[in-house]
Design a protein around this motif. Structure first.
Motif, PDB file in Angstrom:
ATOM      1  N   SER A   9       0.852  -1.198   0.000  1.00  0.00           N
ATOM      2  CA  SER A   9       0.000   0.000   0.000  1.00  0.00           C
ATOM      3  C   SER A   9       0.884   1.242   0.000  1.00  0.00           C
ATOM      4  O   SER A   9       1.837   1.329   0.782  1.00  0.00           O
ATOM      5  CB  SER A   9      -0.889   0.002   1.252  1.00  0.00           C
ATOM      6  OG  SER A   9      -1.214   1.338   1.615  1.00  0.00           O
ATOM      7  N   PRO A  10       0.561   2.231  -0.850  1.00  0.00           N
ATOM      8  CA  PRO A  10       1.405   3.438  -0.858  1.00  0.00           C
ATOM      9  C   PRO A  10       1.411   4.152   0.482  1.00  0.00           C
ATOM     10  O   PRO A  10       2.393   4.796   0.860  1.00  0.00           O
ATOM     11  CB  PRO A  10       0.764   4.318  -1.950  1.00  0.00           C
ATOM     12  CG  PRO A  10      -0.629   3.808  -2.102  1.00  0.00           C
ATOM     13  CD  PRO A  10      -0.573   2.336  -1.775  1.00  0.00           C
ATOM     14  N   PHE A  11       0.304   4.011   1.222  1.00  0.00           N
ATOM     15  CA  PHE A  11       0.174   4.723   2.502  1.00  0.00           C
ATOM     16  C   PHE A  11       0.972   4.011   3.596  1.00  0.00           C
ATOM     17  O   PHE A  11       1.587   4.652   4.448  1.00  0.00           O
ATOM     18  CB  PHE A  11      -1.309   4.845   2.870  1.00  0.00           C
ATOM     19  CG  PHE A  11      -2.137   5.381   1.725  1.00  0.00           C
ATOM     20  CD1 PHE A  11      -2.001   6.696   1.308  1.00  0.00           C
ATOM     21  CD2 PHE A  11      -3.022   4.572   1.034  1.00  0.00           C
ATOM     22  CE1 PHE A  11      -2.734   7.197   0.242  1.00  0.00           C
ATOM     23  CE2 PHE A  11      -3.769   5.056  -0.033  1.00  0.00           C
ATOM     24  CZ  PHE A  11      -3.627   6.374  -0.434  1.00  0.00           C
ATOM     25  N   PRO A  33      -6.368  -5.639   4.235  1.00  0.00           N
ATOM     26  CA  PRO A  33      -7.698  -5.375   4.808  1.00  0.00           C
ATOM     27  C   PRO A  33      -8.874  -5.882   3.981  1.00  0.00           C
ATOM     28  O   PRO A  33     -10.002  -5.846   4.437  1.00  0.00           O
ATOM     29  CB  PRO A  33      -7.726  -3.844   4.910  1.00  0.00           C
ATOM     30  CG  PRO A  33      -6.814  -3.375   3.838  1.00  0.00           C
ATOM     31  CD  PRO A  33      -5.758  -4.426   3.675  1.00  0.00           C
ATOM     32  N   MET A  34      -8.603  -6.360   2.747  1.00  0.00           N
ATOM     33  CA  MET A  34      -9.710  -6.801   1.898  1.00  0.00           C
ATOM     34  C   MET A  34      -9.873  -8.314   1.951  1.00  0.00           C
ATOM     35  O   MET A  34     -10.122  -8.961   0.937  1.00  0.00           O
ATOM     36  CB  MET A  34      -9.474  -6.347   0.456  1.00  0.00           C
ATOM     37  CG  MET A  34      -9.527  -4.851   0.303  1.00  0.00           C
ATOM     38  SD  MET A  34      -8.897  -4.379  -1.305  1.00  0.00           S
ATOM     39  CE  MET A  34      -9.037  -2.610  -1.225  1.00  0.00           C
ATOM     40  N   ALA A  50     -11.180  -0.084   9.517  1.00  0.00           N
ATOM     41  CA  ALA A  50     -10.484  -1.150   8.777  1.00  0.00           C
ATOM     42  C   ALA A  50      -9.588  -0.613   7.666  1.00  0.00           C
ATOM     43  O   ALA A  50      -9.405  -1.248   6.627  1.00  0.00           O
ATOM     44  CB  ALA A  50     -11.465  -2.180   8.233  1.00  0.00           C
ATOM     45  N   LYS A  51      -9.019   0.564   7.882  1.00  0.00           N
ATOM     46  CA  LYS A  51      -8.105   1.160   6.901  1.00  0.00           C
ATOM     47  C   LYS A  51      -6.662   0.897   7.297  1.00  0.00           C
ATOM     48  O   LYS A  51      -6.340   0.814   8.492  1.00  0.00           O
ATOM     49  CB  LYS A  51      -8.317   2.680   6.851  1.00  0.00           C
ATOM     50  CG  LYS A  51      -9.607   3.105   6.186  1.00  0.00           C
ATOM     51  CD  LYS A  51      -9.447   3.096   4.696  1.00  0.00           C
ATOM     52  CE  LYS A  51     -10.671   3.626   3.986  1.00  0.00           C
ATOM     53  NZ  LYS A  51     -10.592   3.425   2.543  1.00  0.00           N
ATOM     54  N   ILE A  52      -5.790   0.814   6.312  1.00  0.00           N
ATOM     55  CA  ILE A  52      -4.349   0.718   6.564  1.00  0.00           C
ATOM     56  C   ILE A  52      -3.661   1.946   5.967  1.00  0.00           C
ATOM     57  O   ILE A  52      -4.140   2.473   4.964  1.00  0.00           O
ATOM     58  CB  ILE A  52      -3.744  -0.579   5.984  1.00  0.00           C
ATOM     59  CG1 ILE A  52      -3.994  -0.685   4.461  1.00  0.00           C
ATOM     60  CG2 ILE A  52      -4.271  -1.797   6.704  1.00  0.00           C
ATOM     61  CD1 ILE A  52      -3.210  -1.786   3.769  1.00  0.00           C
ATOM     62  N   PRO A  53      -2.582   2.420   6.607  1.00  0.00           N
ATOM     63  CA  PRO A  53      -1.948   1.902   7.807  1.00  0.00           C
ATOM     64  C   PRO A  53      -2.677   2.343   9.079  1.00  0.00           C
ATOM     65  O   PRO A  53      -3.317   3.382   9.130  1.00  0.00           O
ATOM     66  CB  PRO A  53      -0.566   2.558   7.771  1.00  0.00           C
ATOM     67  CG  PRO A  53      -0.804   3.891   7.127  1.00  0.00           C
ATOM     68  CD  PRO A  53      -1.870   3.628   6.098  1.00  0.00           C
ATOM     69  N   ASP A  64      -4.195   6.405   9.445  1.00  0.00           N
ATOM     70  CA  ASP A  64      -3.902   7.376   8.378  1.00  0.00           C
ATOM     71  C   ASP A  64      -2.408   7.702   8.351  1.00  0.00           C
ATOM     72  O   ASP A  64      -1.823   8.113   9.366  1.00  0.00           O
ATOM     73  CB  ASP A  64      -4.705   8.678   8.530  1.00  0.00           C
ATOM     74  CG  ASP A  64      -4.533   9.574   7.307  1.00  0.00           C
ATOM     75  OD1 ASP A  64      -5.383   9.532   6.407  1.00  0.00           O
ATOM     76  OD2 ASP A  64      -3.521  10.296   7.249  1.00  0.00           O
ATOM     77  N   SER A  65      -1.825   7.532   7.161  1.00  0.00           N
ATOM     78  CA  SER A  65      -0.372   7.701   7.014  1.00  0.00           C
ATOM     79  C   SER A  65       0.097   9.088   7.436  1.00  0.00           C
ATOM     80  O   SER A  65       1.098   9.214   8.155  1.00  0.00           O
ATOM     81  CB  SER A  65       0.049   7.426   5.564  1.00  0.00           C
ATOM     82  OG  SER A  65      -0.615   8.296   4.664  1.00  0.00           O
ATOM     83  N   SER A  66      -0.596  10.122   7.000  1.00  0.00           N
ATOM     84  CA  SER A  66      -0.137  11.478   7.342  1.00  0.00           C
ATOM     85  C   SER A  66      -0.295  11.735   8.837  1.00  0.00           C
ATOM     86  O   SER A  66       0.587  12.333   9.470  1.00  0.00           O
ATOM     87  CB  SER A  66      -0.897  12.532   6.534  1.00  0.00           C
ATOM     88  OG  SER A  66      -0.692  12.303   5.158  1.00  0.00           O
ATOM     89  N   ASP A  99      -1.365  11.510  -1.995  1.00  0.00           N
ATOM     90  CA  ASP A  99      -2.391  10.651  -1.381  1.00  0.00           C
ATOM     91  C   ASP A  99      -3.719  10.666  -2.134  1.00  0.00           C
ATOM     92  O   ASP A  99      -4.562   9.803  -1.908  1.00  0.00           O
ATOM     93  CB  ASP A  99      -2.679  11.118   0.061  1.00  0.00           C
ATOM     94  CG  ASP A  99      -1.586  10.692   1.030  1.00  0.00           C
ATOM     95  OD1 ASP A  99      -0.606  10.075   0.596  1.00  0.00           O
ATOM     96  OD2 ASP A  99      -1.728  10.983   2.234  1.00  0.00           O
TER      97      ASP A  99
END
Ligand SMILES: N[C@@H](CCC(=O)N[C@@H](CS)C(=O)NCC(=O)O)C(=O)O
Length: 214
Positions: A9-11, A33-34, A50-53, A64-66, A99
């Protein structure tokens, strides 16, 4: 500290490369996560949507990456988000477009050519991937080319920032989908990207990912 999420994942990559650059140690839980991983109780506790990271650090959880990078800059001292007002504004601008518009375009290639067939056992939408490769991505690269500084190896000022990590990270997904930046058409972008990818943080990350993406 624990980072949850698939390295492709880019994040997630953004946070992993950030930690490598800062020499911040973490345990990696490679949650995809899928699928069934979404039911992992530790992941669910850290990532309610259920989001990454997602991150867990001394009982504190964050998604959330940021957001995670801002947290780590506050915790460990700022290093890759500039203090100067204009430099910070520009760095966050690049992080944001990486993003959003770039992740959307490179994601169309990566999801349909890699994630769907290799990890989800179904065909990807090849029309959407081809459209991104032939139209959306070149149009974005044309705009980006004009924004790459001529007198620096970095997007903001003369040192690495979150801007370089976010933007260069998105191009890794394009690479996994079989597309490289055309050096003849976009020389400044290609040159900047080669410099960032040559850093030990990115070189190690890309080598590790290529074993997974195949
Ligand atoms: N803005 C978020 C985006 C996170 C995101 O969309 N992650 C994707 C993977 S690349 C995800 O969790 N997808 C699973 C889902 O939406 O169910 C960030 O920077 O962390």
């Amino acid at each position: 500290m624990k980072i949850f999420g698939a390295a492709l994942s880019p994040f997630v990559r953004k946070v992993m490369v950030y930690c490598a650059e800062r020499e911040i140690a973490f345990d990696h839980a490679p949650i995809f996560p899928m699928g069934p991983d979404a039911e992992n109780p530790e992941f669910k506790a850290a990532s309610p949507m259920a989001k990454i990271p997602a991150m867990e650090d001394e009982g504190y959880t964050l998604v959330d990456s940021s957001a995670i990078i801002h947290y780590l800059e506050a915790k460990h001292g700022s290093a890759l988000i500039p203090d100067d007002a204009k430099a910070r504004g520009t760095a966050i601008y690049f992080d944001e477009i990486a993003d959003t518009v770039f992740a959307g375009a490179t994601g169309a290639v990566f999801f349909n050519r890699v994630v769907a067939p290799k990890f989800m056992g179904r065909e990807g939408d090849t029309v959407a991937a081809d459209l991104a490769e032939n139209e959306t991505i070149p149009a974005l690269l044309e705009k980006l080319e004009a924004q790459i500084p001529q007198d620096s190896d970095f997007l903001v000022g003369d040192a690495l920032t979150i801007a370089d990590i976010s933007m260069a990270g998105g191009f890794v997904n394009m690479k996994h989908g079989g597309i490289l930046v055309d050096e003849a058409k976009f020389p400044r972008t290609a040159n900047w990207l080669a410099g960032i990818w040559a850093r030990p943080s990115f070189a190690a990350q890309i080598a590790m990912e290529e074993k997974i993406a195949g």
